[in-house]
Motif scaffolding. Structure first.
Motif, PDB file in Angstrom:
ATOM      1  N   SER A 175      12.821  25.890  11.166  1.00 45.54           N
ATOM      2  CA  SER A 175      12.459  27.312  11.098  1.00 45.54           C
ATOM      3  C   SER A 175      13.587  28.122  10.473  1.00 45.54           C
ATOM      4  CB  SER A 175      12.083  27.859  12.471  1.00 45.54           C
ATOM      5  OG  SER A 175      13.226  28.226  13.213  1.00 45.54           O
ATOM      6  N   PHE A 176      14.837  27.774  10.790  1.00 42.47           N
ATOM      7  CA  PHE A 176      15.976  28.483  10.183  1.00 42.47           C
ATOM      8  C   PHE A 176      15.994  28.259   8.677  1.00 42.47           C
ATOM      9  CE2 PHE A 176      19.129  30.296  13.264  1.00 42.47           C
ATOM     10  CZ  PHE A 176      18.276  30.282  14.357  1.00 42.47           C
ATOM     11  N   LEU A 177      15.673  27.038   8.259  1.00 42.29           N
ATOM     12  CA  LEU A 177      15.658  26.735   6.820  1.00 42.29           C
ATOM     13  C   LEU A 177      14.566  27.548   6.125  1.00 42.29           C
ATOM     14  CD1 LEU A 177      16.698  24.797   4.521  1.00 42.29           C
ATOM     15  CD2 LEU A 177      14.771  23.335   5.100  1.00 42.29           C
ATOM     16  N   ILE A 178      13.352  27.460   6.678  1.00 44.07           N
ATOM     17  CA  ILE A 178      12.203  28.098   6.011  1.00 44.07           C
ATOM     18  C   ILE A 178      12.311  29.613   6.096  1.00 44.07           C
ATOM     19  CG2 ILE A 178       9.694  28.412   6.135  1.00 44.07           C
ATOM     20  CD1 ILE A 178       9.615  25.453   7.171  1.00 44.07           C
ATOM     21  N   VAL A 198      12.801  32.795   3.502  1.00 38.44           N
ATOM     22  CA  VAL A 198      11.964  34.009   3.474  1.00 38.44           C
ATOM     23  C   VAL A 198      12.849  35.248   3.461  1.00 38.44           C
ATOM     24  CG1 VAL A 198      10.322  35.368   4.842  1.00 38.44           C
ATOM     25  CG2 VAL A 198       9.999  32.907   4.583  1.00 38.44           C
ATOM     26  N   LEU A 199      13.875  35.248   4.314  1.00 38.03           N
ATOM     27  CA  LEU A 199      14.800  36.389   4.353  1.00 38.03           C
ATOM     28  C   LEU A 199      15.447  36.590   2.991  1.00 38.03           C
ATOM     29  CD1 LEU A 199      16.745  36.001   7.753  1.00 38.03           C
ATOM     30  CD2 LEU A 199      14.990  37.676   7.172  1.00 38.03           C
ATOM     31  N   SER A 232      21.650  38.037   0.383  1.00 42.74           N
ATOM     32  CA  SER A 232      21.867  37.062  -0.691  1.00 42.74           C
ATOM     33  C   SER A 232      20.860  37.285  -1.819  1.00 42.74           C
ATOM     34  CB  SER A 232      21.750  35.639  -0.146  1.00 42.74           C
ATOM     35  OG  SER A 232      20.405  35.366   0.229  1.00 42.74           O
ATOM     36  N   GLY A 233      19.656  37.771  -1.444  1.00 41.75           N
ATOM     37  CA  GLY A 233      18.636  38.055  -2.448  1.00 41.75           C
ATOM     38  C   GLY A 233      18.118  36.805  -3.148  1.00 41.75           C
ATOM     39  N   GLY A 256      19.481  31.926   0.884  1.00 35.93           N
ATOM     40  CA  GLY A 256      19.114  32.357   2.227  1.00 35.93           C
ATOM     41  C   GLY A 256      18.757  31.177   3.114  1.00 35.93           C
ATOM     42  N   ALA A 257      17.985  30.230   2.551  1.00 34.40           N
ATOM     43  CA  ALA A 257      17.567  29.054   3.322  1.00 34.40           C
ATOM     44  C   ALA A 257      18.777  28.216   3.726  1.00 34.40           C
ATOM     45  CB  ALA A 257      16.598  28.211   2.487  1.00 34.40           C
ATOM     46  N   LEU A 258      19.697  27.995   2.793  1.00 31.21           N
ATOM     47  CA  LEU A 258      20.844  27.138   3.083  1.00 31.21           C
ATOM     48  C   LEU A 258      21.821  27.806   4.046  1.00 31.21           C
ATOM     49  CD1 LEU A 258      21.456  25.570  -0.433  1.00 31.21           C
ATOM     50  CD2 LEU A 258      20.576  24.433   1.607  1.00 31.21           C
ATOM     51  N   ILE A 259      21.999  29.135   3.897  1.00 29.55           N
ATOM     52  CA  ILE A 259      22.879  29.854   4.837  1.00 29.55           C
ATOM     53  C   ILE A 259      22.385  29.633   6.256  1.00 29.55           C
ATOM     54  CG2 ILE A 259      23.437  32.171   5.693  1.00 29.55           C
ATOM     55  CD1 ILE A 259      23.776  33.064   2.802  1.00 29.55           C
TER      56      ILE A 259
END
Lengths: 517, 73
Positions: A196-199, A203-204, A294-295, A300-303
């Motif tokens: 969920s953090f990755l996906i 999205v973020l 990060s835009g 965003g996914a990797l962070i």
């Protein structure tokens, strides 16, 4: 075979380990097979077994042998053991103290207190100020950031959830099942969390500022989860009213999510892990804010993924400890009680923090000696600030463990210039909010001084805090009538960094876990 | 192997009761295991070695008579 009445004798045994009607049935069935047993009546409520024998009675050691492996123990005297009350009166009215239970209680409280003190020391150690991150930090930096989160606020929130679910999850697999099976709920929880953090991190990163959860929403959600944790804690501590409390997904959801027969209740830990994305601790909100700014979907996914990976060791340790302790019957009861105390503490800790964020009264008020926003009388003016160029100047130092001083006084109606020197903030302490005094937040940068100017209008006591409510202070606004002792100074100081409390559109947090780009 | 899914088993004692009843009814050499597999929903599974249809029906009756248990399949 007929027996005369004189050959029939009734004996009452006291039984430990009965917990339900099935236990009564099981004991009665087994007893009726024994030679010489005429009638049997077992009672879970009384903890008693009444047996009519036609002939020789069974001794308690014979009964204990018959029921060996069924976890019942029998005695001809009322049993003062693990499950009995701490204090009891004997037939003469004399107070009896259950020494076993007392020593267990002291052991449980002692271990719990040590762990809680260790957690508080670790959280306030300043370790978290050793690393700051921004949206261009390397992925290993986010991993380390996650490691720090795992030993501070994330342990309180997410670790608390893992601990509070350990009892339910241990019931999915019996204590005799393999380690691989018993650890499955924890593995699924962590896989759900990582995915969920990755996906959702992606999205973020892709939608950026469009995604904006208000601080009030996340606070209320965290309070709701913490109340659930309190209920689970009370269940683990053996409070009867909470014994039937279960955390499950509603049927209409579970039916659509998975076939229960195939998953055997395993889907729930996965979903719970995934949903922890919406229960951010201060560090998580920082990481989410950076993912937003990060835009970029991949960044965003990797962070978020590397951050979640960093929290994994501690959460896995909590999960494995819970699994191993619940396997060992003689330790599991103690472990559950210790876990119950810890979950209870974490729940109150979280609730207290969110009450600070919402500006409501909390336990923190005890240390800052304040109450809710209220009218004040004109008080001693000797601790009012200097007025420089027509502004009241407040100066404080902010660190990751709090503010010095944390109780300030100002006059109503006169502009305030609030200078905040950052001597090592991180996580949620990288910004200050005070919804009652000003909008937005004051972003802080380690090694620099931020400035916020505002004019307090109404007398009262106003709380300010980090945006997770973990640390807080108070500004008391007093009526300016009669404040004749004010000192006015003109100054041309231009050495401070203006505050940039614009808000980044992230979940209530700042975009600035570290230096600005 | 044959599996019977049983509802209303809510603890290990229920599993033991069912096992006892089956053993007394002649299934002692045919039972592999009786386990509470889904405590949240009070569901357990009884595993047998191969049984013919008559034996399956008889086993169901024994289980249902042992308490308020319901065989689901």
């Amino acid at each position: 075979m007929n027996f005369e009445k004189k050959d029939i004798s009734e004996t009452t045994y006291y039984v430990q380990g009965m917990h339900c009607a099935s236990c009564e049935v099981l004991i009665e069935k087994k007893m009726l097979k024994q030679k010489g047993v005429k009638t049997v009546e077992a009672s879970t409520k009384k903890g008693e077994l009444r047996v009519e024998f036609a002939g020789k009675k069974l001794r308690t050691n014979e009964l204990n042998q018959i029921f060996k492996g069924d976890h019942y123990s029998f005695s001809t005297e009322p049993i003062i053991g693990e499950e009995s009350k701490l204090f009891k009166y004997d037939s003469d009215g004399k107070l009896l103290i259950n020494q076993d239970k007392l020593s267990n209680l002291l052991y449980i409280l002692g271990i719990s207190l040590l762990l809680i003190i260790g957690y508080i020391l670790l959280s306030n150690s300043g370790l978290s100020s050793l690393i700051t991150v921004n949206s261009t930090s390397s992925l290993p930096a986010f991993f380390i950031f996650g490691l720090l989160a795992g030993v501070s606020s994330c342990a309180a929130l997410v670790g608390g959830i893992v601990l509070s679910m350990s009892k339910q999850w241990s019931e999915i697999y019996g204590s005799n099942d393999s380690f691989g099976n018993r650890i499955q709920p924890n593995i699924l929880f962590n896989i759900g969390r990582l995915l969920s953090f990755l996906i959702l991190g992606g999205v973020l990163g892709s939608i950026g500022k469009l995604f904006n959860l208000s601080l009030a929403f996340t606070s209320i959600l965290t309070i709701a989860v913490s109340v659930m944790m309190l209920a689970l804690a009370l269940q683990m501590l053996g409070v009867k009213a909470f014994q039937k409390f279960q955390v499950t997904t509603p049927k209409f959801i579970s039916r659509y999510v998975a076939n229960e027969d195939n998953f055997k209740g395993r889907y729930m830990p996965f979903m719970m892990g995934a949903l922890t994305f919406f229960l951010p601790c201060g560090f998580t909100i920082t990481a989410q804010g950076l993912a937003l700014t990060s835009g970029n979907i991949m960044t965003g996914a990797l962070i978020m993924f590397f951050f979640a990976l960093g929290t994994l060791p501690m959460l896995a340790l909590i999960g494995i400890s819970a699994t191993e302790f619940t396997k060992r019957p003689h330790l599991s009861a103690k472990f559950l009680k210790i876990a119950g105390v810890l979950v209870f503490f974490f729940a109150l800790y979280n609730i207290n923090a969110q009450l600070n964020v919402l500006g409501l009264s909390s336990f923190s008020d005890l240390s800052t000696n304040v109450s809710k926003k209220q009218d004040t009388q004109i008080s001693d003016n000797s601790d009012l600030p200097e007025i420089v160029d027509g502004k009241q100047v407040l100066k404080i130092v902010a660190t990751s463990s709090g503010y010095t001083p944390n109780y300030l006084k100002v006059r109503a109606g006169i502009p305030v210039r609030w200078e905040i020197e950052d001597k090592g903030t991180s996580g949620c302490t990288n910004a200050i909010i005070s919804n009652s005094l000003f909008e937005g937040q004051i972003a802080l940068t380690p090694g620099e001084t931020s400035v916020k100017e505002f004019t307090p209008e109404k007398p009262g006591k106003y709380k300010f805090s980090c945006w997770m409510g973990m640390v807080s202070g108070v500004i008391e606004v007093i009526s300016s009538e009669g404040s004749s002792n004010a000192i006015t100074i003109n100054s041309d100081s231009n050495e401070v960094v203006p505050s940039g409390a614009k808000g980044c559109g992230c979940g209530g947090g700042g975009s600035c876990g570290g230096t600005q780009n | 192997m044959k599996e019977l899914k049983v509802k209303n088993m809510h603890c290990e004692s229920c599993a033991k009761i069912i096992q006892m009843e089956l053993e007394e009814s002649g299934y002692i050499n045919k039972i592999i295991s009786v386990e509470l597999t889904n405590p949240q929903n009070n569901i357990g599974v009884v595993k047998f070695k191969d049984l013919d249809q008559n034996e399956i029906e008889k086993a169901k009756a024994v289980i249902q008579k042992a308490g308020e248990y319901v065989v689901l399949n």
